[in-house]
Design a protein around this motif. Structure first.
Motif, short mmCIF file in Angstrom:
data_model
loop_
_atom_site.label_atom_id
_atom_site.label_comp_id
_atom_site.label_asym_id
_atom_site.label_seq_id
_atom_site.Cartn_x
_atom_site.Cartn_y
_atom_site.Cartn_z
N ARG A 181 0.82 -1.21 0.00
CA ARG A 181 0.00 0.00 0.00
C ARG A 181 0.86 1.27 0.00
O ARG A 181 0.67 2.16 0.81
CB ARG A 181 -0.96 -0.01 1.18
CG ARG A 181 -2.09 -1.02 0.99
CD ARG A 181 -3.11 -0.99 2.10
NE ARG A 181 -4.29 -1.76 1.74
CZ ARG A 181 -5.33 -1.97 2.54
NH1 ARG A 181 -5.33 -1.48 3.76
NH2 ARG A 181 -6.37 -2.68 2.13
N SER A 577 -8.87 3.72 6.50
CA SER A 577 -9.37 2.79 5.48
C SER A 577 -10.87 2.56 5.66
O SER A 577 -11.43 2.71 6.75
CB SER A 577 -8.63 1.44 5.56
OG SER A 577 -8.75 0.87 6.85
N TYR A 596 -8.22 3.31 0.90
CA TYR A 596 -7.33 3.72 2.00
C TYR A 596 -6.61 5.02 1.65
O TYR A 596 -6.50 5.41 0.49
CB TYR A 596 -6.29 2.62 2.29
CG TYR A 596 -5.32 2.38 1.16
CD1 TYR A 596 -4.13 3.11 1.06
CD2 TYR A 596 -5.58 1.43 0.18
CE1 TYR A 596 -3.25 2.90 0.01
CE2 TYR A 596 -4.70 1.22 -0.86
CZ TYR A 596 -3.53 1.95 -0.94
OH TYR A 596 -2.66 1.76 -1.98
N TYR A 597 -6.12 5.68 2.70
CA TYR A 597 -5.28 6.87 2.55
C TYR A 597 -4.28 6.88 3.69
O TYR A 597 -4.64 6.69 4.86
CB TYR A 597 -6.12 8.14 2.58
CG TYR A 597 -5.28 9.40 2.46
CD1 TYR A 597 -4.94 9.90 1.21
CD2 TYR A 597 -4.81 10.06 3.59
CE1 TYR A 597 -4.15 11.04 1.09
CE2 TYR A 597 -4.03 11.21 3.48
CZ TYR A 597 -3.70 11.69 2.24
OH TYR A 597 -2.92 12.81 2.12
N ARG A 598 -2.99 7.06 3.35
CA ARG A 598 -1.94 7.12 4.36
C ARG A 598 -1.13 8.41 4.19
O ARG A 598 -0.74 8.77 3.07
CB ARG A 598 -0.99 5.93 4.27
CG ARG A 598 0.20 6.05 5.23
CD ARG A 598 1.26 4.99 5.05
NE ARG A 598 0.80 3.71 5.56
CZ ARG A 598 0.56 2.65 4.80
NH1 ARG A 598 0.73 2.72 3.49
NH2 ARG A 598 0.16 1.53 5.34
N SER A 599 -0.86 9.08 5.30
CA SER A 599 0.02 10.25 5.33
C SER A 599 1.19 9.93 6.25
O SER A 599 0.98 9.51 7.39
CB SER A 599 -0.75 11.48 5.83
OG SER A 599 0.13 12.58 5.98
N LYS A 628 2.59 10.40 0.85
CA LYS A 628 1.18 10.06 0.91
C LYS A 628 0.91 8.93 -0.07
O LYS A 628 1.56 8.83 -1.12
CB LYS A 628 0.29 11.27 0.60
CG LYS A 628 0.44 11.82 -0.81
CD LYS A 628 -0.49 13.01 -1.03
CE LYS A 628 -0.33 13.60 -2.44
NZ LYS A 628 -1.21 14.77 -2.64
N SER A 629 -0.01 8.09 0.29
CA SER A 629 -0.42 7.00 -0.60
C SER A 629 -1.91 6.80 -0.44
O SER A 629 -2.46 6.97 0.65
CB SER A 629 0.34 5.71 -0.27
OG SER A 629 0.13 5.31 1.07
N TYR A 630 -2.56 6.44 -1.52
CA TYR A 630 -3.99 6.20 -1.48
C TYR A 630 -4.35 5.21 -2.58
O TYR A 630 -3.61 5.04 -3.56
CB TYR A 630 -4.78 7.50 -1.66
CG TYR A 630 -4.40 8.31 -2.88
CD1 TYR A 630 -5.03 8.10 -4.11
CD2 TYR A 630 -3.43 9.29 -2.80
CE1 TYR A 630 -4.68 8.84 -5.24
CE2 TYR A 630 -3.08 10.05 -3.92
CZ TYR A 630 -3.70 9.81 -5.12
OH TYR A 630 -3.35 10.54 -6.23
N ARG A 653 -1.64 4.91 -5.60
CA ARG A 653 -0.62 5.93 -5.85
C ARG A 653 0.26 6.05 -4.60
O ARG A 653 -0.23 5.96 -3.47
CB ARG A 653 -1.23 7.29 -6.17
CG ARG A 653 -2.05 7.34 -7.45
CD ARG A 653 -1.30 6.88 -8.69
NE ARG A 653 0.01 7.49 -8.87
CZ ARG A 653 0.26 8.61 -9.54
NH1 ARG A 653 -0.75 9.27 -10.08
NH2 ARG A 653 1.48 9.05 -9.68
N SER A 654 1.55 6.30 -4.84
CA SER A 654 2.52 6.52 -3.76
C SER A 654 3.39 7.70 -4.16
O SER A 654 4.16 7.61 -5.12
CB SER A 654 3.36 5.27 -3.53
OG SER A 654 4.36 5.50 -2.56
#
Length: 808
Positions: A181, A577, A596-599, A628-630, A653-654
Motif C-alpha cells: 500500500r 481505510s 485507503y489513505y496514508r500520510s 502520501k499514498s492512497y 498511488r505513492s
C-alpha cells in the motif's frame, strides 16, 4: 505445452438388434448379442445419502443419464475404454477412466463444495475475519494454497505469492522485499515465530528466505494493525512455524532444479515433547558453468536455510516452544561492486540471519492466558573483493533482542481484551571497512549504534450488539538513542554539510542522546449490513524508529540500517481505510472493496550524489520530507470447488514531497510531489486453480501492472569530451508496463498412501509467453543525444520440474 484433454476415439455404432436366422429343414436358431452394463449409486461423501438427479457424462459429451430417486444409474455400452464424469450442482465433479469388458459396478461419492476445505491462498479463517471481525486489510494465508501457485524455477515462494494479493507489489523481478500500500520495503515488519527478518530474500531478491515446509500459516496486516505490533508504518507479516506432531514420525521434502529440501517431525515423548527440523539447500554453480554466458562462468550463487522447533506440553495449561531460524547466502560475480572509487574485479557477498526465540504459554482458565516471548536475532552481511592490492572487506550487522509479555482476557462474550508490554534493544554496526586487513584502501570504522524501543499496549474488541462491533486499542512507544556516540553540531540556518559543521558533542555510554515517543491509537468499527455483508472503517497511527538507507531502486543486502537520532527523526504514519465485504453461496464466493489513505511524516530521501554506505556524518547525505499514498482494492474470490481462485484489481498511488529543513537550498524536484520508486497506479492479478481429478491439478497466474517510475535526464553537458546527463526532476518517467502468465501442473500419485508414502511431480513454466518485461532503464550516448535502453531480468520462459514427497 498443450494440456487440454482430448476426447477418446469415438465408439462404433451400436447394434441395437442383430438377428441372423438360418432356416433349414432340420433346425432354426436365433442369436442375441448383450451389451455390458455400467451401473452404480451416487452418494454424498459426508452424509452417505443418495444424490437424486446427478448426471453421468460419457467421454466429455454434454448428454448423459441422471440418477433416479434412489441415486442409482445404469448404462449399456459396447466394450471399450471410457471417461466417466459424475456431477451435480453444489458438489465437486468426479472423473475416472475405465475399461469396460463385462458388467461393471461403479459407486461414486461426491464432495459438497460448501464443506470442503479451501485450497486457495486466502483461507476460511480469513473469510471469517473479513466478515465477522472489525479488522480491515487483514489476510490469513494458507501455506497449502501457496504451494499450488506456479513457482519460478520450482521454488515455493512466500514473498512472490503475497504479490498476487491486492495492495502488495514489488519494484520488479529480482527485487528485494515487498511494497505494501505505497510503503517502502523497510516499512514492513516481518516476523517468523516472533523473530525479525531484515532481508526476506535469497539471491538478491530471486527467492524468499522462508522454507515453506516449516511454515504453518501467514497473517498479513495491511491495515487495522493490532496494538501489540509496533515499529513499522506500512504492514506486519506474522509467520508461524508449524508445531511438530506429538503422535507420529513424519518426513517430507522435495528435489528441484534450484534447491533440495527436507523436513522431519520426531515425537520424543508421545503427546508431550517433539521436534521438527526443516532445511533447504541450493546447488546452483553448475548452471552458470554449463549454460551461462562467458561473462558468468565464474559466478557462484548458493543459499541455505534451516528452521527448527522444539515443542513441549508438560500439561494442559502450559506449553513451551523453542524456535531457531538460520539463513545464509553466498554470491560471487565479476565486476559488480565499487567502493571508495575502486571497482572490484571480483566480488563476494555473504549475508544471513541467525534467530532464536522462546515462548511460554500459560492458561490460567478459559478466560485468562499469558504469553511470554524472548528473542535474540543477528543479521550480518559481508562484502569481500579478494584483490591483492585494492582489497575490500566490508562488514555490517544488526543485533536484536526482544522481550514481550502478552495477556489475553475474555471476561464475557462481548469483550476480547489483549494487553501487555515489550522492550527491544538494537545494536547496529553500520560499517567496518578493512578492519585488520592490508590494502591500499584505508580502513573506515563507523561507530556502533545502540537504542531501546519500549512499548505498552492494550486492545479491546467490544461487541455492542448483533450489528455493531468496535475494536479500540492504543500503544505507547518510547524510543531512546543511547551512547556512547558523537553528535555533530552545525551552524543554525544552514543545511548540514561538512563545511557547516562547527563542533562535536560526546555522549557517554548508557546516556540518552535523543528520545522520541508518543501514543499510537488504533480503531476499527464493523457494522453488519446483512447476514453476509459488512461495512468497516479503520484508523491507526504507527511510528518507525529504524530505517533502511539506500539510493538503489531495490536495496542491496549491504544497504545500511539506521536508527533515529538527533537529526534523523522517526517516521509517523496516519492511516485511514474503509471497506465493504460480502460472501455468497455458503462462503464459497467473497467480494471485497477497500479504499485507503496514508500520510507519513519524516520520510527520508537522499541528496544527489549521496554516499550512504560509509559516511561518518550520514545526516549530511539525507533530507526529510513527507509521503502520501492512497488507493482502491477490489477482489473477487472463489474459495472452493473444482475451479477456485480470485481476480483482484488495485488502483494505488505513492507520492513523496521532500523539501528538507531549508527548502530554498535542499528540496527535490523543486519541492513538488513526485512518484516514489514503487508507485504503480494499476495492478491486475488473476489466479486460477483447477483440479479435475485427485491425481491432477493445474494452476495459472496472470499479473499486470503499470511500469514503475525512473528518473529520465532532460539533457546533458559535455566535459573533457564526455557527456553527462542532467536531471531536473526525480522519477519523471516510467518503464513499459509489466505483464506475465505462469502455469503449473501437479501430478499426485497416492497409490502408496496406505504404505505411508505419497509423492507428486510439479511441472512449472514461469513467464509462459516469454514477455521481455523491463526491470530498469539505462542511457547511452547516441550522437548528440542520449538513447534509452530497457534491461530485462527474465526475458524467456523458465521451465522447472520438482518432485515432492511425504512419509506419514
Amino acid at each position: 505445452m498443450k494440456l487440454t484433454l482430448r476426447a477418446l476415439i469415438l465408439k462404433s455404432l451400436f447394434f441395437c438388434c442383430i438377428s441372423i436366422s438360418f432356416t433349414t429343414q432340420s433346425f432354426a436358431q436365433n442369436t442375441e448379442f448383450k451389451l455390458p452394463q455400467l451401473s452404480g449409486k451416487v452418494k454424498d461423501s459426508n452424509t452417505g445419502e443418495s444424490i437424486v438427479g446427478a448426471t453421468i457424462f460419457l467421454d466429455f459429451k454434454k448428454s448423459g443419464v441422471i440418477t433416479d430417486s434412489l441415486g442409482n444409474y445404469q448404462l449399456y455400452l459396447p466394450p471399450g475404454e471410457y471417461v466417466i464424469k459424475v456431477s451435480h450442482v453444489g458438489y465437486k465433479p468426479y472423473r475416472t477412466k475405465l475399461t469396460l469388458k463385462a458388467d461393471t459396478k461403479l459407486d461414486v461419492t461426491l464432495e459438497d463444495v460448501s464443506k470442503t476445505l479451501e485450497e486457495v491462498i486466502v483461507s476460511s479463517q480469513a473469510t471469517r475475519k473479513s466478515i465477522q471481525t472489525p479488522s480491515l486489510g487483514v489476510t490469513l494465508l494458507s501455506i497449502k494454497g501457496i504451494k499450488k501457485l506456479p513457482a519460478m524455477m520450482g521454488e515455493v515462494d512466500i514473498i512472490r505469492s503475497l504479490q498476487t494479493l491486492p495492495g502488495v507489489s514489488s519494484v520488479g523481478e529480482g527485487s528485494n522485499g515487498i511494497n505494501v500500500r505505497g510503503g517502502n520495503v523497510d516499512q514492513n515488519l516481518i516476523y517468523i515465530d516472533e523473530a525479525p527478518i531484515f532481508n526476506p530474500t535469497h539471491l538478491f531478491g530471486l527467492f524468499s528466505v522462508f522454507a515453506s515446509d516449516a511454515i504453518r500459516e501467514l497473517e498479513l496486516y495491511k491495515g487495522s494493525i493490532p496494538s501489540r505490533f509496533g515499529g513499522r508504518t506500512a504492514s506486519v507479516l506474522d509467520i508461524k512455524m508449524t508445531d511438530p506432531s506429538l503422535e507420529k514420525f513424519k518426513l517430507s521434502g522435495g528435489i528441484g532444479l534450484v534447491s533440495n529440501r527436507a523436513m522431519v517431525e520426531v515425537p520424543i515423548i508421545k503427546e508431550k515433547l517433539s521436534v521438527v527440523v526443516a532445511g533447504r539447500v541450493s546447488f546452483n554453480d553448475f548452471l552458470f558453468k554449463w549454460i551461462g554466458p562467458d561473462n558468468m562462468r565464474n559466478t557462484r550463487a548458493n543459499f541455505y536455510d534451516v528452521a527448527t522447533k522444539v515443542y513441549f506440553r508438560p500439561n494442559k495449561n502450559n506449553t513451551i516452544s523453542l524456535s531457531t531460524y538460520m539463513s545464509k547466502d553466498f554470491y560471487q560475480v565479476d565486476s559488480l561492486f565499487s567502493l571508495e572509487n575502486v571497482v572490484a574485479k571480483q566480488t563476494q557477498f555473504d549475508y544471513g540471519h541467525l534467530n532464536f526465540s522462546a515462548r511460554w504459554s500459560h492458561y490460567f482458565n478459559t478466560k485468562f492466558s499469558l504469553d511470554v516471548v524472548g528473542v535474540v536475532s543477528n543479521y550480518k552481511t559481508r562484502t569481500y573483493a579478494p584483490d591483492s592490492v585494492n582489497r575490500i572487506d566490508l562488514y555490517n550487522s544488526i543485533d536484536y533482542k526482544n522481550i514481550k509479555v502478552n495477556f489475553d482476557y475474555n471476561p464475557d462474550e462481548k469483550h476480547k481484551i489483549n494487553f501487555g508490554a515489550s522492550g527491544i534493544n538494537y545494536q547496529i554496526s553500520p560499517g567496518k571497512l578493512n578492519e585488520n586487513v592490508k590494502s591500499r584502501i584505508s580502513s573506515v570504522l563507523l561507530p556502533r549504534e545502540q537504542s531501546l524501543e519500549l512499548g505498552l499496549f492494550v486492545d479491546d474488541e467490544y461487541k455492542a450488539n448483533e450489528k455493531l462491533t468496535i475494536q479500540a486499542g492504543i500503544r505507547y512507544a518510547q524510543y531512546l538513542s543511547l551512547g556512547p556516540t558523537t553528535t555533530r553540531k552545525y551552524l543554525d540556518g544552514e543545511p548540514r554539510t561538512a563545511s557547516s559543521q562547527i563542533g562535536e558533542e560526546i555522549v557517554s555510554s548508557g546516556a540518552v542522546e535523543k528520545s522520541y515517543g508518543g501514543f499510537e491509537p488504533r480503531l476499527a468499527i464493523k457494522y453488519s449490513l446483512g447476514e453476509n455483508s459488512t461495512l468497516k472503517i479503520g484508523y491507526n497511527r504507527m511510528q518507525q524508529f529504524i530505517q533502511l538507507l539506500s539510493n538503489n531502486t531495490t536495496p542491496l543486502p549491504t544497504a545500511r540500517w539506521k536508527t533515529a537520532d538527533e537529526y534523523i527523526k522517526p517516521q509517523v504514519s496516519d492511516f485511514v481505510s474503509l471497506g465493504v465485504f460480502k460472501t455468497y453461496k455458503d462462503n464459497v464466493w467473497e467480494f471485497s472493496a477497500e479504499g485507503y489513505y496514508r500520510s507519513t511524516q519524516n520520510v527520508v530521501d537522499y541528496i544527489s550524489g549521496a554516499n550512504l554506505q560509509l559516511s561518518q556524518a550520514i545526516e549530511t547525505q539525507l533530507i526529510s520530507g513527507k509521503g502520501k499514498s492512497y488507493g482502491l482494492e477490489l477482489m473477487l474470490t472463489k474459495k472452493r470447488g473444482e475451479l477456485n481462485g480470485w481476480v483482484s484489481y488495485t488502483f494505488a498511488r505513492s507520492l513523496q514531497q521532500v523539501r528538507g529543513d531549508y527548502p530554498q537550498l535542499q528540496q527535490i524536484s523543486d519541492g513538488n510531489w513526485y512518484a516514489s520508486n514503487y508507485d504503480k497506479p494499476h495492478s491486475l492479478n488473476i489466479m486460477m486453480n483447477v483440479q479435475p481429478t485427485i491425481h491432477h491439478s493445474f494452476s495459472f497466474t496472470f499479473a499486470y501492472n503499470t511500469g514503475r517510475p525512473f528518473s529520465s535526464p532532460s539533457g546533458f553537458f559535455q566535459l573533457d569530451n564526455k557527456r553527462y546527463p542532467v536531471y531536473e526532476a526525480r522519477n519523471n518517467d516510467r518503464i513499459s508496463d509489466y505483464h506475465r502468465l505462469d502455469f503449473s501442473w501437479t501430478i499426485t500419485n497416492p497409490s502408496m498412501k496406505e504404505k505411508r508414502w505419497e509423492g507428486s511431480w510439479t511441472f512449472t513454466v514461469y513467464n509462459l509467453y516469454g514477455r521481455k518485461n523491463a526491470y530498469s532503464v539505462f542511457f547511452k550516448p547516441a550522437g548528440v543525444a542520449l538513447k534509452p535502453y530497457e534491461l530485462s531480468v527474465f526475458a524467456n520462459p523458465l521451465i522447472s520440474l520438482t518432485y515432492n514427497f511425504k512419509f506419514l
